[in-house]
Design a protein around this motif. Structure first.
Motif, PDB file in Angstrom:
ATOM      1  N   SER A   1       0.816  -1.215   0.000  1.00  0.00           N
ATOM      2  CA  SER A   1       0.000   0.000   0.000  1.00  0.00           C
ATOM      3  C   SER A   1       0.850   1.265   0.000  1.00  0.00           C
ATOM      4  CB  SER A   1      -0.931   0.004   1.211  1.00  0.00           C
ATOM      5  OG  SER A   1      -1.857  -1.067   1.117  1.00  0.00           O
ATOM      6  N   LEU A   2       2.061   1.174   0.516  1.00  0.00           N
ATOM      7  CA  LEU A   2       2.954   2.333   0.526  1.00  0.00           C
ATOM      8  C   LEU A   2       3.541   2.638  -0.856  1.00  0.00           C
ATOM      9  CD1 LEU A   2       4.918   1.669   3.835  1.00  0.00           C
ATOM     10  CD2 LEU A   2       3.367   3.592   3.401  1.00  0.00           C
ATOM     11  N   ILE A   3       3.591   1.648  -1.720  1.00  0.00           N
ATOM     12  CA  ILE A   3       4.278   1.808  -3.007  1.00  0.00           C
ATOM     13  C   ILE A   3       3.733   2.954  -3.858  1.00  0.00           C
ATOM     14  CG2 ILE A   3       4.754   0.673  -5.240  1.00  0.00           C
ATOM     15  CD1 ILE A   3       5.151  -1.938  -3.580  1.00  0.00           C
ATOM     16  N   PRO A   4       2.409   3.093  -4.034  1.00  0.00           N
ATOM     17  CA  PRO A   4       1.945   4.145  -4.946  1.00  0.00           C
ATOM     18  C   PRO A   4       2.128   5.575  -4.425  1.00  0.00           C
ATOM     19  CG  PRO A   4       0.069   2.906  -4.065  1.00  0.00           C
ATOM     20  CD  PRO A   4       1.319   2.223  -3.600  1.00  0.00           C
ATOM     21  N   ARG A   5       2.385   5.735  -3.119  1.00  0.00           N
ATOM     22  CA  ARG A   5       2.556   7.058  -2.519  1.00  0.00           C
ATOM     23  C   ARG A   5       1.337   7.948  -2.755  1.00  0.00           C
ATOM     24  NH1 ARG A   5       7.680   7.665  -0.490  1.00  0.00           N
ATOM     25  NH2 ARG A   5       7.374   9.887  -0.251  1.00  0.00           N
ATOM     26  N   THR A   6       0.160   7.371  -2.518  1.00  0.00           N
ATOM     27  CA  THR A   6      -1.090   8.116  -2.613  1.00  0.00           C
ATOM     28  C   THR A   6      -1.691   8.228  -1.218  1.00  0.00           C
ATOM     29  OG1 THR A   6      -2.414   6.119  -2.939  1.00  0.00           O
ATOM     30  CG2 THR A   6      -1.558   7.199  -4.935  1.00  0.00           C
ATOM     31  N   ALA A   7      -2.615   9.180  -1.057  1.00  0.00           N
ATOM     32  CA  ALA A   7      -3.281   9.327   0.241  1.00  0.00           C
ATOM     33  C   ALA A   7      -4.008   8.038   0.602  1.00  0.00           C
ATOM     34  CB  ALA A   7      -4.257  10.500   0.202  1.00  0.00           C
ATOM     35  N   GLU A   8      -4.707   7.450  -0.365  1.00  0.00           N
ATOM     36  CA  GLU A   8      -5.440   6.208  -0.104  1.00  0.00           C
ATOM     37  C   GLU A   8      -4.501   5.088   0.302  1.00  0.00           C
ATOM     38  OE1 GLU A   8      -5.665   7.996  -2.916  1.00  0.00           O
ATOM     39  OE2 GLU A   8      -7.739   8.712  -2.966  1.00  0.00           O
TER      40      GLU A   8
END
Length: 146
Positions: A56-63
């Motif tokens: 979940s950390l990979i995309p670096r999005t708020a979600e």
């Protein structure tokens, strides 16, 4: 190396070694295509929660950052429960070199990373210090300082 914000109470005392995590064996035999089934079958596995958080950390999005925070916090608390069942009383090292400990340590790192990204700076600092206190080697490996 960042200075310690307090004396390292973890440095003394016996090392804590978590028991083998059945999810690790299942991941290697069944593969990642069955990952969500493995998570459902092993909800106490910090390793499963760490893998969810790290992805979940990979995309670096708020979600993604919020999801990572939730996954990592779940795995962190499951790991604390397992540490206590293994005799840990809030002090003593949790060595990275013992593979079953790595799920907990990875959750602790992911929790700190996600907390930093969502602006929860105090929590991020506490997690970073706790990770170093548990295992300097884990800190170095997970932060890329090794």
């Amino acid at each position: 190396m960042a200075p310690e914000t307090h004396p390292n109470l973890m440095a003394s005392g016996p090392e804590t070694h978590l028991p083998e995590d059945p999810a690790l064996d299942q991941l290697s035999t069944r593969g990642m295509e069955e990952f969500m089934d493995i998570v459902r079958e092993n909800p106490t596995s910090s390793l499963c929660w760490a893998l969810l958080a790290e992805a979940s950390l990979i995309p670096r999005t708020a979600e993604g950052d919020i999801a990572a925070y939730a996954y990592a916090r779940t795995g962190y608390h499951r790991g604390l429960d397992a540490l206590r069942r293994s005799g840990w009383r809030g002090s003593g090292p949790v060595p990275w070199s013992h593979v079953p400990n790595q799920g907990f340590l990875r959750c602790l790192w992911a929790l700190g990373t996600a907390a930093e990204r969502i602006g929860e700076d105090d929590e991020a600092q506490r997690c970073a210090q706790f990770l170093r206190d548990c295992s300097e080697e884990a800190h170095q490996v997970l932060t890329g300082e090794a």
